[in-house]
Design a protein around this motif. Structure first.
Motif, PDB file in Angstrom:
ATOM      1  N   LEU A 109      13.698  66.111  50.510  1.00  0.00           N
ATOM      2  CA  LEU A 109      13.497  66.832  51.763  1.00  0.00           C
ATOM      3  C   LEU A 109      13.771  68.324  51.606  1.00  0.00           C
ATOM      4  O   LEU A 109      13.021  69.162  52.127  1.00  0.00           O
ATOM      5  N   ILE A 110      14.837  68.686  50.916  1.00  0.00           N
ATOM      6  CA  ILE A 110      15.152  70.109  50.785  1.00  0.00           C
ATOM      7  C   ILE A 110      14.108  70.814  49.932  1.00  0.00           C
ATOM      8  O   ILE A 110      13.757  71.985  50.201  1.00  0.00           O
ATOM      9  N   GLU A 111      13.543  70.117  48.935  1.00  0.00           N
ATOM     10  CA  GLU A 111      12.490  70.723  48.132  1.00  0.00           C
ATOM     11  C   GLU A 111      11.234  70.954  48.965  1.00  0.00           C
ATOM     12  O   GLU A 111      10.553  71.976  48.827  1.00  0.00           O
ATOM     13  N   ARG A 112      10.931  70.015  49.842  1.00  0.00           N
ATOM     14  CA  ARG A 112       9.761  70.169  50.710  1.00  0.00           C
ATOM     15  C   ARG A 112       9.962  71.345  51.666  1.00  0.00           C
ATOM     16  O   ARG A 112       9.036  72.123  51.931  1.00  0.00           O
ATOM     17  N   ALA A 113      11.187  71.464  52.200  1.00  0.00           N
ATOM     18  CA  ALA A 113      11.484  72.578  53.101  1.00  0.00           C
ATOM     19  C   ALA A 113      11.371  73.909  52.361  1.00  0.00           C
ATOM     20  O   ALA A 113      10.800  74.883  52.876  1.00  0.00           O
ATOM     21  N   ARG A 114      11.899  73.966  51.157  1.00  0.00           N
ATOM     22  CA  ARG A 114      11.848  75.211  50.376  1.00  0.00           C
ATOM     23  C   ARG A 114      10.402  75.581  50.032  1.00  0.00           C
ATOM     24  O   ARG A 114      10.026  76.762  50.071  1.00  0.00           O
ATOM     25  N   TRP A 115       9.599  74.591  49.699  1.00  0.00           N
ATOM     26  CA  TRP A 115       8.206  74.865  49.335  1.00  0.00           C
ATOM     27  C   TRP A 115       7.433  75.394  50.542  1.00  0.00           C
ATOM     28  O   TRP A 115       6.662  76.358  50.435  1.00  0.00           O
ATOM     29  N   ALA A 116       7.638  74.776  51.722  1.00  0.00           N
ATOM     30  CA  ALA A 116       6.957  75.236  52.940  1.00  0.00           C
ATOM     31  C   ALA A 116       7.391  76.654  53.300  1.00  0.00           C
ATOM     32  O   ALA A 116       6.594  77.444  53.831  1.00  0.00           O
ATOM     33  N   ALA A 117       8.647  76.983  53.018  1.00  0.00           N
ATOM     34  CA  ALA A 117       9.135  78.327  53.313  1.00  0.00           C
ATOM     35  C   ALA A 117       8.521  79.364  52.380  1.00  0.00           C
ATOM     36  O   ALA A 117       8.325  80.523  52.769  1.00  0.00           O
ATOM     37  N   ALA A 118       8.193  78.948  51.163  1.00  0.00           N
ATOM     38  CA  ALA A 118       7.725  79.907  50.151  1.00  0.00           C
ATOM     39  C   ALA A 118       6.213  80.014  50.068  1.00  0.00           C
ATOM     40  O   ALA A 118       5.700  80.984  49.501  1.00  0.00           O
ATOM     41  N   ASN A 119       5.475  79.029  50.644  1.00  0.00           N
ATOM     42  CA  ASN A 119       4.023  78.977  50.441  1.00  0.00           C
ATOM     43  C   ASN A 119       3.285  78.807  51.762  1.00  0.00           C
ATOM     44  O   ASN A 119       3.744  78.117  52.676  1.00  0.00           O
ATOM     45  N   GLY A 120       2.110  79.433  51.828  1.00  0.00           N
ATOM     46  CA  GLY A 120       1.233  79.298  52.972  1.00  0.00           C
ATOM     47  C   GLY A 120      -0.089  78.687  52.559  1.00  0.00           C
ATOM     48  O   GLY A 120      -0.254  78.273  51.404  1.00  0.00           O
ATOM     49  N   PRO A 121      -1.062  78.646  53.477  1.00  0.00           N
ATOM     50  CA  PRO A 121      -2.352  78.008  53.148  1.00  0.00           C
ATOM     51  C   PRO A 121      -3.134  78.726  52.064  1.00  0.00           C
ATOM     52  O   PRO A 121      -3.985  78.127  51.417  1.00  0.00           O
ATOM     53  N   TYR A 122      -2.849  80.037  51.830  1.00  0.00           N
ATOM     54  CA  TYR A 122      -3.592  80.800  50.825  1.00  0.00           C
ATOM     55  C   TYR A 122      -2.769  81.097  49.582  1.00  0.00           C
ATOM     56  O   TYR A 122      -3.196  81.876  48.722  1.00  0.00           O
ATOM     57  N   GLY A 123      -1.556  80.502  49.487  1.00  0.00           N
ATOM     58  CA  GLY A 123      -0.710  80.776  48.331  1.00  0.00           C
ATOM     59  C   GLY A 123       0.671  81.229  48.758  1.00  0.00           C
ATOM     60  O   GLY A 123       1.104  80.960  49.885  1.00  0.00           O
ATOM     61  N   PRO A 124       1.422  81.908  47.872  1.00  0.00           N
ATOM     62  CA  PRO A 124       2.798  82.306  48.189  1.00  0.00           C
ATOM     63  C   PRO A 124       2.873  83.180  49.448  1.00  0.00           C
ATOM     64  O   PRO A 124       2.017  84.031  49.680  1.00  0.00           O
ATOM     65  N   ARG A 125       3.906  82.921  50.262  1.00  0.00           N
ATOM     66  CA  ARG A 125       4.132  83.741  51.454  1.00  0.00           C
ATOM     67  C   ARG A 125       4.749  85.078  51.040  1.00  0.00           C
ATOM     68  O   ARG A 125       5.613  85.129  50.187  1.00  0.00           O
ATOM     69  N   GLU A 126       4.325  86.105  51.750  1.00  0.00           N
ATOM     70  CA  GLU A 126       4.958  87.410  51.567  1.00  0.00           C
ATOM     71  C   GLU A 126       6.292  87.453  52.304  1.00  0.00           C
ATOM     72  O   GLU A 126       7.258  88.042  51.840  1.00  0.00           O
ATOM     73  N   GLU A 127       6.306  86.781  53.493  1.00  0.00           N
ATOM     74  CA  GLU A 127       7.495  86.872  54.333  1.00  0.00           C
ATOM     75  C   GLU A 127       7.550  85.677  55.274  1.00  0.00           C
ATOM     76  O   GLU A 127       6.518  85.206  55.762  1.00  0.00           O
ATOM     77  N   LEU A 128       8.742  85.172  55.507  1.00  0.00           N
ATOM     78  CA  LEU A 128       8.965  84.101  56.481  1.00  0.00           C
ATOM     79  C   LEU A 128       9.733  84.690  57.650  1.00  0.00           C
ATOM     80  O   LEU A 128      10.681  85.450  57.464  1.00  0.00           O
ATOM     81  N   GLY A 129       9.332  84.352  58.860  1.00  0.00           N
ATOM     82  CA  GLY A 129       9.989  84.885  60.053  1.00  0.00           C
ATOM     83  C   GLY A 129      11.439  84.442  60.152  1.00  0.00           C
ATOM     84  O   GLY A 129      11.868  83.477  59.501  1.00  0.00           O
ATOM     85  N   PRO A 130      12.237  85.135  61.001  1.00  0.00           N
ATOM     86  CA  PRO A 130      13.668  84.830  61.090  1.00  0.00           C
ATOM     87  C   PRO A 130      13.969  83.402  61.553  1.00  0.00           C
ATOM     88  O   PRO A 130      14.959  82.819  61.111  1.00  0.00           O
ATOM     89  N   GLU A 131      13.133  82.845  62.416  1.00  0.00           N
ATOM     90  CA  GLU A 131      13.405  81.468  62.831  1.00  0.00           C
ATOM     91  C   GLU A 131      13.194  80.520  61.655  1.00  0.00           C
ATOM     92  O   GLU A 131      13.982  79.594  61.438  1.00  0.00           O
ATOM     93  N   GLY A 132      12.132  80.728  60.892  1.00  0.00           N
ATOM     94  CA  GLY A 132      11.904  79.895  59.717  1.00  0.00           C
ATOM     95  C   GLY A 132      13.029  80.013  58.712  1.00  0.00           C
ATOM     96  O   GLY A 132      13.484  79.014  58.139  1.00  0.00           O
ATOM     97  N   VAL A 133      13.503  81.254  58.510  1.00  0.00           N
ATOM     98  CA  VAL A 133      14.639  81.470  57.605  1.00  0.00           C
ATOM     99  C   VAL A 133      15.875  80.732  58.111  1.00  0.00           C
ATOM    100  O   VAL A 133      16.604  80.091  57.339  1.00  0.00           O
TER     101      VAL A 133
END
Length: 971
Positions: free
Chosen positions: A774-798
């Motif tokens: 579960l924690i790996e899935r959460a970390r991956w969703a935080a780091a990646n978006g539909p087009y590849g790596p995220r540049e930034e995650l909003g404060p609520e997501g963080v």
């Protein structure tokens, strides 16, 4: 014998009448209801509903009634217009009841359908529907309302859509809605059939089928009819027996049989023969007038009938007096109405083809001179075989229908115009428009009505006939747009490319800007770089020529891509620009406002988000678009902002408008948001809401929806955890995670909830392994978006990721205070409740680490927040922790707390003091609600307010304050 104008006693319908009166009772009590009354022609639907209307008026209801007509598919909103006309004629003490609803006033005869600045198509329909709902809610504040729509089997598409909308949206308004329809007219492909099937699944709706009357009831009815007649003939048992045998329990048929037996001594073979025998008994002039009236429809005004009949005044009066005296027509304030629709249909069907054509032509000429609605003219011109007149009137009727918010009827009229186009010489000069332009307008109307397949098919038929590059581009752009807005996406990219390719790329035009903006929309699932490039080109072209709608659309597309791959600052910048383009398209403006407010909310800028959402809601309300797509989205966003910011009373007020008894996906999505406040406050109302939502969020059930599954499933898991049932919570979150994409940031919150459940569970052997996954899935969703790596995650997501990390440490037994402090601090951007929940765990962790004073400080902070919010489950968990640690009232001397509580008693309202007395007596919320005739949810709100005003943490402490006051008063 003429019983036709006399209202006789209602026989044999006590059960059905009781059910309809039950709908009125519910409406009086603040629970909206809908009843659909079906039955064969002549079975007594109108008589039953008339009785209900009379009783409703006696009880003080405002009654709005309208009737569909057989040409209703051409005239949009006919029963609504009928009902509004009656309302406008009321002598209302507050002045014009429609003054605040311009979208409704435009429907009335004599009003200008082309008001400056008025919307058209789907937007106009959304405004109109919202205005109807708003008007009913406004009227219901003064007294309950009964709305009656009769003969829905003749209803136009827009009226059917309005009926579905009202049935979905009415919840706690004091409104009852009754509709009638003929069951014997509903053939397998009748358009009302799917509407009835949809409505009958909704919780508001009850269906009443009128069966034939039994012989005893029908006999009493006939005796009553004979007794009420101005010329009773004395009904013998033999006559009654013959009539009962032939009538089959149908009151109208029985009355006609009784009249025939009494006047002619015999009984014709069929109902049609029976009715025509009565017509044949008229004089030649009266028979002519009745046939003319039948061509007009169910009703006709006196002046039009006089001109169409072509008789002198005295001859006409004699003929009408004869017809009315025989009960074939009834006279009203403005004209005449057939006693029953079956009679009008029979007389009309008996006309010879030449008679019918000639009379329709005469009516078309008369009505055109009187400025009648174009839709009515089109009907008569078509039936009168006047094709030029029918073409001209159909095009005009389509234009007006689009402006009135009736896109389905607009499409129908324009399609009819196209069907006869080739048969009318010089059609373009006659209509002022080309066939291509009318076809494009027809397709737009079909799309506005949700008929995307029709719109797409029409454009695809049109494309091979086009040679002008501008028209080729416009048609392809519309095709791509309709495909992208529907589930018919195949071919949209190719159409969008063809739209752009048909135009010179170095000559900016509004069409090129729109084509590029649409092309960008079609590429979302393909390439972020392609979207950026196309949207940037669209932006340049739009700004060069001042195409503000295309500019706003391109900016929103850029923002959506930037949100997945770039920085939040850039997203906010783009959306701010979109919201300030000054687009004339209200739907584009609301879309930009919603996304601008949403991004600020997700970026932790709650105050700015609240201000923008409020402005958007105000604009939607002012424009009649409260119930449009983005009007609804703005309301649930406003709820989320208030919920996160800690104004739970305001959030609960907003959520009160999210219906509980949902039967459609749109209503279920909105309803699911209310679970945040209901679960957070530990309200039993959450259980009822979840029971209605369950068909929409259980993946294994038909109609399951991703958003409802995420909302309801995730909050059902939280509720189960507060109730000490981690196994059920895990089942809920597993069902949710199975529906989410791996890059969906919502997965982070669900994983955090699942880890909470694992930490609370009985430590199964695989708990740590599951926690790691579960924690790996959460970390991956935080780091990646539909087009590849995220540049930034909003404060609520963080913040949710920090919470998930802390819960993961709990599962592993390594939850040091540091991890919970990081989580609490992360929610410190303004998410009050989640920060308090983390501080609860931080206090627990500090206690385990032996840092008692630090633990007490965090516990006090969380306890005060829980009290202020009325977050009962969190408050109970903190009380348990406080008892274990030996903490008293949060960081305050006992003497100060007692003094504050005593002072708080003075601040209680009368109702809150009543509730407090019952709390002190040891009663539960349910018992208090039963005693005070209020809901358990309302009691819960009162108790939360009492605790906050008294400055105490529990019902026991509140009871002690009440006992102390009574003891002091007794000294």
């Amino acid at each position: 014998m003429t019983p036709k104008n006399v209202q006789t006693a209602l026989m044999g319908r006590s059960g059905e009448l009781g059910r309809l009166l039950g709908v009125l009772d519910a409406a009086e009590g603040g629970l909206a209801g809908v009843a659909l009354v079906g039955g064969d022609a002549g079975i007594g639907k109108t008589r039953l509903v008339s009785e209900v209307r009379d009783l409703a008026e006696e009880r003080g209801f405002t009654v709005l009634a309208g009737q569909c007509a057989e040409l209703g598919d051409a005239l949009p909103y006919l029963p609504l217009v009928d009902a509004l006309r009656g309302l406008a004629e009321l002598d209302a003490p507050g002045g014009d009841p429609l003054a605040a609803w311009p979208a409704l006033r435009r429907l009335l005869p004599g009003a200008d359908p082309d008001l400056a600045g008025a919307s058209t198509g789907a937007l106009a329909q959304q405004q109109l529907f919202g205005s109807v709902l708003g008007l009913l809610a406004c009227l219901a504040e003064d007294r309950p309302v009964l709305v009656v729509f009769e003969d829905l089997h003749w209803a136009d598409r827009s009226t059917r859509d309005l009926l579905v909308f009202l049935t979905r949206m009415l919840q706690r308004e004091r409104v009852a809605l009754i509709g009638t329809y003929r069951t014997d007219d509903l053939h397998r492909r009748h358009p009302l059939r799917p509407v009835l099937a949809e409505l009958q699944r909704l919780p508001l709706v009850g269906t009443i089928e009128l069966p034939p009357l039994g012989d005893d009831d029908l006999a009493r009815h006939l005796a009553d009819v004979d007794g009420a007649s101005r010329q009773p003939v004395g009904v013998t048992d033999d006559v009654i027996g013959q009539v009962l045998e032939r009538a089959g329990g149908n009151p109208f048929f029985a009355e006609e049989l009784l009249t025939a037996a009494a006047t002619r001594g015999g009984v014709p073979g069929s109902l049609s023969d029976l009715l025509l025998s009565r017509v044949e008994a008229l004089s030649d002039q009266a028979r002519h007038v009745l046939r003319v009236a039948a061509v007009a429809g169910h009703s006709v005004d006196h002046d039009t009938l006089a001109d169409a009949a072509g008789l002198g005044e005295i001859a006409l009066d004699d003929a009408l007096r004869e017809i009315v005296s025989r009960g074939l027509l009834t006279a009203g304030r403005h004209g005449y109405t057939f006693r029953h629709a079956l009679l009008q249909e029979t007389v009309y069907d008996d006309l010879l083809p030449g008679e019918r054509t000639r009379l329709h032509g005469a009516f078309a000429r008369l009505l055109a001179a009187r400025g009648a609605p174009a839709a009515e003219l089109a009907h008569h011109y078509q039936a009168g075989h006047d094709l030029p007149g029918a073409l001209r009137a159909s095009v005009e009727a389509g234009r007006i229908a689009a402006g009135l918010g009736a896109p389905a009827e607009a499409h129908q009229h324009l399609d009819r115009a196209l069907e006869i186009w080739e048969h009318v010489p010089d059609a373009e000069r006659l209509t002022g428009a080309s066939a291509v332009r009318i076809a494009l307008s027809s397709a737009a109307a079909a799309a506005d009505a949700g008929e995307y397949r029709r719109a797409v098919a029409q454009i695809r038929r049109l494309l091979p006939t086009l040679g002008d590059p501008l028209l080729i581009s416009e048609a392809n752009e519309r095709l791509a747009y309709y495909l992208s807005d529907s589930d018919l996406g195949s071919g949209m990219v190719e159409a969008a490319h063809a739209a752009v390719d048909a135009l010179p790329s170095d000559e900016p035009t509004p069409l090129l800007a729109r084509a590029l903006a649409t092309y960008a929309r079609t590429m979302f699932a393909t390439s972020a770089d392609a979207v950026r490039d196309l949207a940037a080109r669209a932006l340049d072209a739009a700004r060069a020529v001042g195409a503000r709608d295309a500019e706003a659309s391109a900016l929103i597309s850029l923002a959506i891509v930037e949100e997945a791959t770039g920085t939040m600052e850039r997203v906010v910048e783009l959306l701010d620009l979109a919201a300030t383009t000054g687009s004339d398209d209200l739907s584009v403006h609301l879309r930009a406002t919603f996304h601008t407010a949403r991004v600020r909310y997700e970026h932790g800028r709650l105050e700015a988000a609240a201000r923008l959402a409020g402005a958007g809601i105000e604009l939607a309300a002012r424009s009649g678009l409260t119930w449009s797509l983005y009007g609804t989205d703005l309301r649930f966003l406003s709820f989320l902002i208030q919920y996160a910011a800690g104004d739970w009373d305001e959030a609960e007020r907003i959520a009160a408008g999210f219906g509980v008894r949902v039967g459609t996906l749109a209503a279920a999505r909105l309803s699911s948001f209310a679970l945040f406040i209901e679960v957070g406050r530990g309200s039993d109302a959450a259980d009822e809401r979840m029971s209605w939502l369950r068909p929409f969020w259980r993946p294994e059930e038909h109609g399951g929806d991703g958003l409802v599954t995420y909302m309801a499933g995730g909050l059902a898991a939280e509720q189960a955890l507060w109730r000490g049932d981690p196994e059920t919570a895990l089942r809920h979150v597993t069902a949710v995670t199975d529906t989410l994409d791996p890059f969906d940031p919502g997965l982070i919150r669900i994983c955090a909830t699942a880890l909470w459940a694992l930490a609370e569970g009985t430590a199964p052997d695989d708990a740590r392994e599951r926690a790691d996954d579960l924690i790996e899935r959460a970390r991956w969703a935080a780091a990646n978006g539909p087009y590849g790596p995220r540049e930034e995650l909003g404060p609520e997501g963080v913040a949710w990721l920090r919470r998930a990390e802390a819960e993961w440490h709990r599962v592993h037994g390594t939850a040091e205070p540091r991890v919970w402090r990081e989580a609490a601090d992360a929610f410190g951007f303004g998410f009050v409740y989640e920060e308090a929940r983390c501080r609860w765990r931080l206090a627990e962790s500090l206690l385990d680490a032996g840092e008692r004073e630090a633990a007490r400080a965090e516990w006090s902070h969380a306890a005060r927040t829980a009290e202020r919010l009325g977050a009962a489950p969190l408050r109970a968990a903190l009380e348990t922790l406080g008892r274990r640690a030996g903490f008293t009232e949060p960081s305050r001397p006992a003497s100060d707390a007692a003094a504050d509580a005593e002072g708080g008693l003075e601040a209680l309202t009368v109702r809150e003091r009543e509730v407090l007395e019952h709390v002190a007596a040891g009663l539960s919320n349910r018992e208090i609600g039963n005693l005070l005739y209020i809901s358990q949810k309302t009691v819960s709100v009162h108790v939360s307010n009492i605790l906050a005003k008294l400055g105490v943490a529990s019902r026991t402490q509140a009871a002690a304050v009440a006992h102390g006051r009574r003891a002091a008063a007794g000294k």
